[in-house]
Scaffold this active site. Structure first.
Site, PDB file in Angstrom:
ATOM      1  CG  HIS A   1     -28.888  22.772  -4.454  1.00  0.00           C
ATOM      2  ND1 HIS A   1     -28.637  21.857  -5.614  1.00  0.00           N
ATOM      3  CD2 HIS A   1     -28.946  24.146  -4.576  1.00  0.00           C
ATOM      4  CE1 HIS A   1     -28.830  22.594  -6.769  1.00  0.00           C
ATOM      5  NE2 HIS A   1     -29.089  23.781  -6.118  1.00  0.00           N
TER       6      HIS A   1
ATOM      7  CB  CYS B   1      -0.887   0.017   1.220  1.00  0.00           C
ATOM      8  SG  CYS B   1      -1.800   1.601   1.113  1.00  0.00           S
TER       9      CYS B   1
ATOM     10  CE  LYS C   1      -4.652   3.609  -6.558  1.00  0.00           C
ATOM     11  NZ  LYS C   1      -5.571   2.567  -5.928  1.00  0.00           N
TER      12      LYS C   1
ATOM     13  CD  GLU D   1      -7.148   2.403  -9.077  1.00  0.00           C
ATOM     14  OE1 GLU D   1      -7.865   2.633  -8.321  1.00  0.00           O
ATOM     15  OE2 GLU D   1      -5.727   1.931  -8.699  1.00  0.00           O
TER      16      GLU D   1
ATOM     17  CE1 TYR E   1      -6.744  -1.361  -6.790  1.00  0.00           C
ATOM     18  CE2 TYR E   1      -7.715  -3.610  -7.099  1.00  0.00           C
ATOM     19  CZ  TYR E   1      -6.867  -2.711  -6.248  1.00  0.00           C
ATOM     20  OH  TYR E   1      -5.892  -3.084  -5.387  1.00  0.00           O
TER      21      TYR E   1
ATOM     22  CB  CYS F   1      -3.071   2.580  -1.572  1.00  0.00           C
ATOM     23  SG  CYS F   1      -3.192   0.918  -1.081  1.00  0.00           S
TER      24      CYS F   1
ATOM     25  CD  GLU G   1     -28.308  18.526  -5.224  1.00  0.00           C
ATOM     26  OE1 GLU G   1     -29.497  18.945  -4.635  1.00  0.00           O
ATOM     27  OE2 GLU G   1     -27.617  19.487  -5.618  1.00  0.00           O
TER      28      GLU G   1
HETATM   29  C1  LIG Z   1      -0.671  -1.075  -7.661  1.00  0.00           C
HETATM   30  C2  LIG Z   1      -2.073  -1.191  -6.386  1.00  0.00           C
HETATM   31  C3  LIG Z   1      -2.755  -0.213  -6.000  1.00  0.00           C
HETATM   32  C4  LIG Z   1      -3.634  -0.629  -4.752  1.00  0.00           C
HETATM   33  N1  LIG Z   1      -4.569   0.328  -4.684  1.00  0.00           N
HETATM   34  C5  LIG Z   1      -5.261   0.079  -3.422  1.00  0.00           C
HETATM   35  C6  LIG Z   1      -6.351   1.305  -3.172  1.00  0.00           C
HETATM   36  O1  LIG Z   1      -6.241   2.218  -3.559  1.00  0.00           O
HETATM   37  N2  LIG Z   1      -7.109   1.009  -2.185  1.00  0.00           N
HETATM   38  C7  LIG Z   1      -6.692  -0.239  -1.151  1.00  0.00           C
HETATM   39  O2  LIG Z   1      -7.489  -0.292  -0.393  1.00  0.00           O
HETATM   40  N3  LIG Z   1      -5.800  -1.328  -1.601  1.00  0.00           N
HETATM   41  C8  LIG Z   1      -5.334  -0.961  -2.567  1.00  0.00           C
HETATM   42  N4  LIG Z   1      -4.202  -1.915  -3.104  1.00  0.00           N
HETATM   43  C9  LIG Z   1      -4.245  -3.257  -2.355  1.00  0.00           C
HETATM   44  C10 LIG Z   1      -3.360  -3.072  -1.024  1.00  0.00           C
HETATM   45  O3  LIG Z   1      -1.955  -2.215  -1.417  1.00  0.00           O
HETATM   46  C11 LIG Z   1      -3.325  -4.497  -0.671  1.00  0.00           C
HETATM   47  O4  LIG Z   1      -4.369  -5.129  -0.344  1.00  0.00           O
HETATM   48  C12 LIG Z   1      -2.258  -4.249   0.971  1.00  0.00           C
HETATM   49  O5  LIG Z   1      -1.221  -3.873   0.641  1.00  0.00           O
HETATM   50  C13 LIG Z   1      -2.523  -5.683   1.644  1.00  0.00           C
HETATM   51  O6  LIG Z   1      -1.725  -5.428   2.805  1.00  0.00           O
HETATM   52  P1  LIG Z   1      -0.955  -6.892   3.344  1.00  0.00           P
HETATM   53  O7  LIG Z   1      -0.713  -6.555   4.738  1.00  0.00           O
HETATM   54  O8  LIG Z   1      -1.608  -8.221   3.385  1.00  0.00           O
HETATM   55  O9  LIG Z   1       0.225  -7.050   2.511  1.00  0.00           O
HETATM   56  P2  LIG Z   1       1.301  -5.971   1.920  1.00  0.00           P
HETATM   57  O10 LIG Z   1       1.014  -4.738   2.244  1.00  0.00           O
HETATM   58  O11 LIG Z   1       1.894  -6.401   0.521  1.00  0.00           O
HETATM   59  O12 LIG Z   1       2.532  -6.398   2.884  1.00  0.00           O
HETATM   60  C14 LIG Z   1       3.113  -7.617   2.805  1.00  0.00           C
HETATM   61  C15 LIG Z   1       4.792  -7.311   3.088  1.00  0.00           C
HETATM   62  O13 LIG Z   1       5.255  -8.598   3.467  1.00  0.00           O
HETATM   63  C16 LIG Z   1       6.724  -8.627   2.732  1.00  0.00           C
HETATM   64  N5  LIG Z   1       7.211 -10.041   2.581  1.00  0.00           N
HETATM   65  C17 LIG Z   1       6.685 -10.936   1.901  1.00  0.00           C
HETATM   66  N6  LIG Z   1       7.206 -12.156   2.181  1.00  0.00           N
HETATM   67  C18 LIG Z   1       7.979 -11.832   3.064  1.00  0.00           C
HETATM   68  C19 LIG Z   1       8.823 -12.836   3.670  1.00  0.00           C
HETATM   69  N7  LIG Z   1       9.067 -14.137   3.553  1.00  0.00           N
HETATM   70  N8  LIG Z   1       9.707 -12.387   4.784  1.00  0.00           N
HETATM   71  C20 LIG Z   1       9.625 -10.935   5.176  1.00  0.00           C
HETATM   72  N9  LIG Z   1       8.916 -10.345   4.326  1.00  0.00           N
HETATM   73  C21 LIG Z   1       8.091 -10.674   3.395  1.00  0.00           C
HETATM   74  C22 LIG Z   1       6.521  -7.652   1.584  1.00  0.00           C
HETATM   75  O14 LIG Z   1       7.815  -7.147   1.230  1.00  0.00           O
HETATM   76  C23 LIG Z   1       5.481  -6.499   2.128  1.00  0.00           C
HETATM   77  O15 LIG Z   1       6.070  -5.577   2.448  1.00  0.00           O
HETATM   78  C24 LIG Z   1      -3.254  -1.770  -4.169  1.00  0.00           C
HETATM   79  C25 LIG Z   1      -2.275  -2.635  -4.537  1.00  0.00           C
HETATM   80  C26 LIG Z   1      -1.729  -2.393  -5.740  1.00  0.00           C
HETATM   81  C27 LIG Z   1      -0.641  -3.377  -6.204  1.00  0.00           C
END
Ligand SMILES: Cc1cc2nc3c(=O)[nH]c(=O)nc-3n(C[C@H](O)[C@H](O)[C@H](O)COP(=O)(O)OP(=O)(O)OC[C@H]3O[C@@H](n4cnc5c(N)ncnc54)[C@H](O)[C@@H]3O)c2cc1C
Length: 460
Positions: free
Chosen positions: A437, A43, A51, A183, A179, A48, A442
């Site tokens: 308004h 994110c 972006k 986007e 999306y 997010c 609205e």
């Molecule tokens: C281009 C894009 C735009 C988006 N826009 C939106 C939006 O507008 N609104 C919205 O709500 N959501 C959006 N999302 C989705 C959102 O980013 C994710 O749903 C959210 O980040 C998920 O959080 P998470 O904690 O599950 O995983 P993440 O935030 O992906 O975190 C996982 C972390 O784990 C780390 N990791 C992975 N494997 C290992 C390992 N073995 N050891 C140590 N670290 C590890 C990764 O490096 C990463 O930092 C977007 C996603 C993308 C790709």
């Protein structure tokens, strides 16, 4: 390195992992987080936030175009991609540091390393350290997938690379209908690129309300984005100076960049899940119960790695609920219904609740209220655009079960409408609310006449 013992080991320092770590630590748990890339996760680092910053940048162009009708003369405007990327990187760096500071303040220990499971109670770090943990939370997120292998796939970028391009692509072809694809099509088009969006299905934004899908496509095409559906990229050829994209339709399209946004796969590979007896669900994500507990009693998983609803606020809520359940003595189940969502396209989409198709499949009677109108701003700007507002109502209970908006500010509207939908507001409650308004929103409280009513077929 010496062995250390913690109450909780969180694998992944993204939205879900960071929230869970902080809340668990505030409950008194000894917590360690491993992050292999950058704190903040998808994110903050490549989702997010960057972006939305790009979306803001791309919309400035439209404001320049609209200015003349309001009496402004804008001298020739030029755009510098390098400045945008550098400014974005500075802000992302600031946020990343803020995440680190939050964890430090909560006394969470952060290890900048990859972590995998050695067994159900042991985490193995890439640096060789092994950590014994009472509980493990897997919050490793997801990664862009590239679909079936095709010739020239090495020339294709994903959203990850799109945030760091050294040169602005004058022509870009984006494959995907979700999306993220939509986007980025809006971002690059707004910034001045020629954009072709290719999607193998019949229309973009599968899973969204059909009126929203149709309306957005028309609006995107009106802004110069070429949308090609019912075909896919079969090869990408590098020629002198550019890429030549071969489509299944036989078309060949030259481009400076080719980006795929065809889905994301949960980060479960080589995680040692089998060593802890963790099962994978049919969706491809880690299988969890309503408390986000995996098939192993001391291991939980939250966020995109579980492939439930892949949005930041959902990952955060799941991480928080996990900490409340395991360390706060407050078993908490996350309600995955009525999660509002937006597409930061141009124009924007904001939506909450059931689509018309979902309502008609499940409800005895579905009432539809729909309005399409030229926004006030467009009367002077001269822009050829329409706002779409749609309410999906349960005809028997009068409850508003879905709200869908396409137009400026749609995401902001959907966030507030979600409160009403979540509380079970009825159409009569919307009608009883006095309009604000002049706004576009609205219309949601002034749509009196049903556009359509559908009874579920007896055989269904
Ligand atoms: C281009 C894009 C735009 C988006 N826009 C939106 C939006 O507008 N609104 C919205 O709500 N959501 C959006 N999302 C989705 C959102 O980013 C994710 O749903 C959210 O980040 C998920 O959080 P998470 O904690 O599950 O995983 P993440 O935030 O992906 O975190 C996982 C972390 O784990 C780390 N990791 C992975 N494997 C290992 C390992 N073995 N050891 C140590 N670290 C590890 C990764 O490096 C990463 O930092 C977007 C996603 C993308 C790709």
């Amino acid at each position: 390195m010496a062995e250390s013992d913690v109450d909780l080991f969180v694998i992944g320092g993204g939205s879900g992992g960071v929230r869970a770590a902080r809340i668990a630590a505030e409950y008194g748990a000894k917590v360690m987080v491993a992050e292999e890339y950058r704190l903040g996760g998808t994110c903050v680092i490549r989702g997010c936030v960057p972006k939305k910053l790009f979306v803001y940048a791309s919309r400035v162009h439209g404001e320049f175009q609209d200015a003349a009708g309001f009496g402004w003369t804008v001298p020739h405007a030029s755009f510098d991609w390098t400045t945008l990327v550098a400014n974005k990187d500075r802000e992302i760096g600031r946020l990343e540091a803020a995440y680190g500071a939050t964890l430090e303040k909560a006394r969470v220990r952060v290890v900048k390393d990859r972590a995998v499971l050695a067994d159900a109670h042991t985490v193995q770090l890439a640096n060789g350290q092994r950590v014994r943990a009472g509980y493990v939370l897997i919050a490793t997120g997801a990664t862009p997938s590239y679909g079936d292998p095709i010739p020239g796939i090495e020339h294709v970028i994903s959203s990850n690379e799109a945030f760091h391009l050294t040169e602005f692509p004058r022509r870009i072809l984006i494959q995907g209908g979700g999306y993220i694809a939509v986007e980025f099509a809006g971002i690059f088009a707004g910034l001045g690129a020629h954009v072709t969006l290719v999607y193998r299905g019949e229309n973009i934004l599968r899973g969204f309300d059909d009126d929203v899908r149709a309306h957005l496509r028309v609006e995107m095409e009106a802004r110069g984005i070429r949308v090609l559906t019912g075909c896919k990229v079969v090869a990408v050829e590098k020629t002198s100076g550019h890429l030549l994209v071969h489509l299944s339709s036989g078309n060949q399209i030259p481009a400076d960049r080719v980006m795929f946004a065809v889905g994301r796969q949960p980060n479960i590979a080589k995680m040692g899940l089998e060593k802890a007896g963790i099962e994978i669900a049919g969706s491809g994500g880690i299988a969890v119960d309503e408390y986000s507990r995996t098939t192993r009693h001391n291991i939980y998983a939250v966020g995109d790695v579980t492939n439930r609803i892949n949005l930041t606020p959902v990952a955060i809520r799941e991480g928080h609920a996990f900490a409340d359940t395991v360390f706060g003595g407050k078993p908490t189940v996350v309600d995955h219904t009525n999660v509002p969502t937006a597409v930061f396209s141009e124009p924007e989409v904001g939506t909450v609740g059931l689509t018309e198709a979902q309502a008609r499949a499940g409800l005895v009677q579905t009432d539809i209220y729909k309005a399409m109108f030229k926004p006030l701003k467009a009367t002077l700007s001269g822009r050829d655009t329409c706002v779409l507002m749609k309410l999906v109502v349960d005809g028997l209970s009068d409850r508003v079960v879905g709200c869908h908006v396409v137009g400026e500010g749609a995401a902001e509207i959907a966030q507030v409408a979600a409160v009403a939908v979540n509380m079970g507001a009825k159409k009569a409650d919307f009608d009883a609310t006095i309009a604000l308004h002049p706004t576009a929103a609205e219309e949601l409280v002034t749509m009196r006449k049903k556009t359509a009513t559908y009874a579920r077929a007896a055989a269904e």
